[in-house]
Design an enzyme around this catalytic site. Structure first.
Site, mmCIF file in Angstrom:
data_model
loop_
_atom_site.group_PDB
_atom_site.id
_atom_site.type_symbol
_atom_site.label_atom_id
_atom_site.label_comp_id
_atom_site.label_asym_id
_atom_site.label_seq_id
_atom_site.Cartn_x
_atom_site.Cartn_y
_atom_site.Cartn_z
ATOM 1 N N CYS A 135 50.975 73.489 33.555
ATOM 2 C CA CYS A 135 51.700 72.929 32.410
ATOM 3 C C CYS A 135 50.795 72.670 31.200
ATOM 4 O O CYS A 135 51.261 72.701 30.071
ATOM 5 C CB CYS A 135 52.366 71.616 32.801
ATOM 6 S SG CYS A 135 53.687 71.837 34.011
ATOM 7 N N HIS A 136 49.532 72.354 31.472
ATOM 8 C CA HIS A 136 48.617 72.014 30.378
ATOM 9 C C HIS A 136 47.533 73.079 30.310
ATOM 10 O O HIS A 136 46.805 73.280 31.285
ATOM 11 C CB HIS A 136 47.967 70.649 30.613
ATOM 12 C CG HIS A 136 48.960 69.559 30.887
ATOM 13 N ND1 HIS A 136 49.714 68.983 29.890
ATOM 14 C CD2 HIS A 136 49.346 68.966 32.041
ATOM 15 C CE1 HIS A 136 50.511 68.056 30.430
ATOM 16 N NE2 HIS A 136 50.307 68.037 31.729
ATOM 17 N N CYS A 178 35.954 40.782 36.714
ATOM 18 C CA CYS A 178 35.830 39.683 35.746
ATOM 19 C C CYS A 178 36.661 38.477 36.167
ATOM 20 O O CYS A 178 36.216 37.338 36.036
ATOM 21 C CB CYS A 178 36.228 40.162 34.348
ATOM 22 S SG CYS A 178 34.941 41.168 33.541
ATOM 23 N N CYS A 180 34.771 34.604 27.266
ATOM 24 C CA CYS A 180 33.541 35.389 27.367
ATOM 25 C C CYS A 180 33.472 36.473 26.293
ATOM 26 O O CYS A 180 32.442 36.661 25.656
ATOM 27 C CB CYS A 180 33.420 36.014 28.760
ATOM 28 S SG CYS A 180 32.994 34.774 30.008
ATOM 29 N N HIS A 181 34.551 37.225 26.101
ATOM 30 C CA HIS A 181 34.458 38.428 25.257
ATOM 31 C C HIS A 181 34.847 38.225 23.799
ATOM 32 O O HIS A 181 34.644 39.115 22.980
ATOM 33 C CB HIS A 181 35.283 39.556 25.874
ATOM 34 C CG HIS A 181 34.744 39.986 27.209
ATOM 35 N ND1 HIS A 181 33.502 40.561 27.343
ATOM 36 C CD2 HIS A 181 35.253 39.884 28.464
ATOM 37 C CE1 HIS A 181 33.282 40.820 28.624
ATOM 38 N NE2 HIS A 181 34.324 40.406 29.329
ATOM 39 N N CYS A 228 53.187 63.203 36.995
ATOM 40 C CA CYS A 228 53.083 64.660 37.051
ATOM 41 C C CYS A 228 52.936 65.141 38.486
ATOM 42 O O CYS A 228 53.587 66.091 38.913
ATOM 43 C CB CYS A 228 51.896 65.144 36.215
ATOM 44 S SG CYS A 228 52.164 64.931 34.442
ATOM 45 N N CYS A 255 39.549 35.635 29.453
ATOM 46 C CA CYS A 255 38.826 36.805 28.948
ATOM 47 C C CYS A 255 38.211 36.452 27.603
ATOM 48 O O CYS A 255 37.061 36.788 27.312
ATOM 49 C CB CYS A 255 39.767 37.989 28.742
ATOM 50 S SG CYS A 255 40.886 38.323 30.113
#
Lengths: 285, 161
Positions: free
Chosen positions: A104-105, A246, A204-205, A138, A201
């Site tokens: 298909c691809h 995390c 920390c980030h 798929c 999250c």
């Protein structure tokens, strides 16, 4: 490490640098060019939906020069082994109908817009889909084969191939329309302080990127490099495995790989990287 | 199983004199600034043991977030919290006790975990396993751990440059 960068690193960390402390920080390098010709945007103005950030940075800009270098040439990037393995799966017939992805691809290149726009809303299924969910759609619905495990090696490698095919594309995640509700759920999860350490999250980030927590130099927790090759684990690591790690570190009960919560969190975290380039498979420590 | 049980009982009996004076996490009294005046155990803190609590990953792991020049033999100090150099000149033992028991009473919304607290938590886990906690969690540190760390922190009266 050259003398010059070591010296600059010492200056950059200034007074807090005492023997035995977090190791000398390298000067921030934001020029990532892969194989000498593929320019990666590693720093960009933050998307409008980000309230507390003005600039977003790829995790690559937080790594040591040695780790950074491994990602600058595919021959030095151990994550490429997974990509190569997925390349052969791409053309291997699976299931009853004898079809492969390539039926298909045309080739992985034809999927170059995927990583930069997933997770995204899937009209037919009425839900937000990750790359892994789309691959399994798929495999099961079009090829009549058994689904791959969400976190199986084949799946992580295929996700690596799709990132690789989309390297350099600018992340552009749609957060409105039907995806909005899932995105909001992901955002709520991002700011929820979980576990006995009560850390989110964002603690920390967002509040502490660029700071060291123990020996770790905190990044902005971006997803643009996934699946990432972690030197510590010596293998490609999926987005949901990273989330589990995390959350576990906050002494919390994690969610399952492939769970609706992690799909929502992935949609939200990926959208925080809008404006940066896809750069997977990235190399991280 | 039986043997283990007997040992557990023995341990409780032995620990009884100390336990009698130990303030439980729920019974800790804070003043309006987040200070805790009363010792949690009535037993003077041991600063050497405080070092162990501060540096051990399985205990306080304080240096994961705080830089302490005096502890530079222990690798990898973090930068998430302020340096604790000179901390004894900034805070009293009562204030330090309050910060350690539950820093959120001193610094609203602090990132610093509450070390002598039993929740409620959102999705509490069984230590670092990622699995759900089995029942109510014990506090991260014991009452005496807290007193030992305070004793150590009170020795940090020097600023370095």
């Amino acid at each position: 490490m050259t003398k010059r960068t070591l010296f600059a690193g010492l200056l950059a960390t200034g007074g807090v640098l005492v023997a035995g402390l977090a190791q000398a920080q390298d000067i921030i390098n934001d020029e990532l060019v892969i194989n000498g010709d593929l320019n990666i945007v590693t720093q960009a103005p933050a998307a409008d939906h980000l309230d507390y950030m003005s600039v977003v940075r790829s995790g690559w800009t937080f790594r040591s020069t040695e780790t950074q270098a491994m990602q600058m040439d595919d021959f030095d990037n151990p994550g490429m082994l997974g990509v190569e393995s997925a390349m052969s799966d791409f053309t291997t017939a699976m299931g009853a109908d004898g079809e492969s992805c390539a039926s298909c691809h045309d080739g992985p290149e034809s999927l170059s817009n995927v990583r930069a726009t997933y997770p995204q809303w899937d009209e037919e299924h009425g839900e937000v889909q990750t790359v892994e969910m789309q691959v399994n759609e798929c495999i099961t619905e079009r090829m009549g084969a058994e689904p791959w495990g969400y976190n199986s090696t084949e799946m992580i490698n295929m996700s690596g191939l799709i990132s690789w095919a989309g390297r350099g594309e600018i992340v552009d995640i749609a957060i409105d329309g039907p995806a909005q509700e899932t995105w909001q759920m992901g955002k709520d999860l991002y700011y929820t302080r979980t576990g006995q350490l009560e850390l989110s999250c964002a603690n920390c980030h967002e509040d502490n990127y660029d700071n060291y927590i123990r020996a770790d130099h905190l990044s902005m927790g971006m997803l643009t490099g996934f699946p990432t090759y972690r030197l510590k684990d010596a293998r490609l690591v999926s987005v949901h495995s990273r989330f589990r790690g995390c959350i576990r570190d906050t002494r919390a009960e994690t969610y399952a790989v492939g769970s609706p919560e992690f799909v929502a969190l992935e949609l939200y975290v990926m959208s925080r990287g809008n404006g940066l380039s896809v750069e997977g498979p990235a190399v991280r420590n | 199983m039986k043997i283990k049980h007997t040992f557990a009982v023995a341990a409780i009996v032995l620990a009884a004199p100390v336990l009698a004076e130990t303030v439980s996490p729920a019974a800790v009294v804070f003043d309006e600034y987040g200070e805790v005046a009363q010792s949690l155990t009535g037993v003077a803190g041991n600063p050497e043991r405080g070092v162990e609590v501060m540096t051990n990953r399985g205990l306080g792991n304080c240096i994961a977030c705080h830089m302490v020049t005096d502890l530079q033999d222990h690798p990898f100090h973090g930068e998430v919290g302020p340096s604790l150099d000179g901390v004894a000149t900034r805070w009293s033992p009562e204030q330090l006790r309050g910060i350690m028991v539950n820093a959120k009473n001193t610094f609203p919304d602090s990132i610093m975990p509450a070390f002598y607290h039993v929740g409620p938590y959102i999705r509490p886990g069984d230590a670092f396993t990622g699995k759900a906690a089995d029942g109510e969690l014990p506090p991260l540190l014991s009452a005496q751990d807290i007193e030992d760390v305070i004793a150590y922190l009170m020795t940090l009266d020097t600023y370095y440059d």
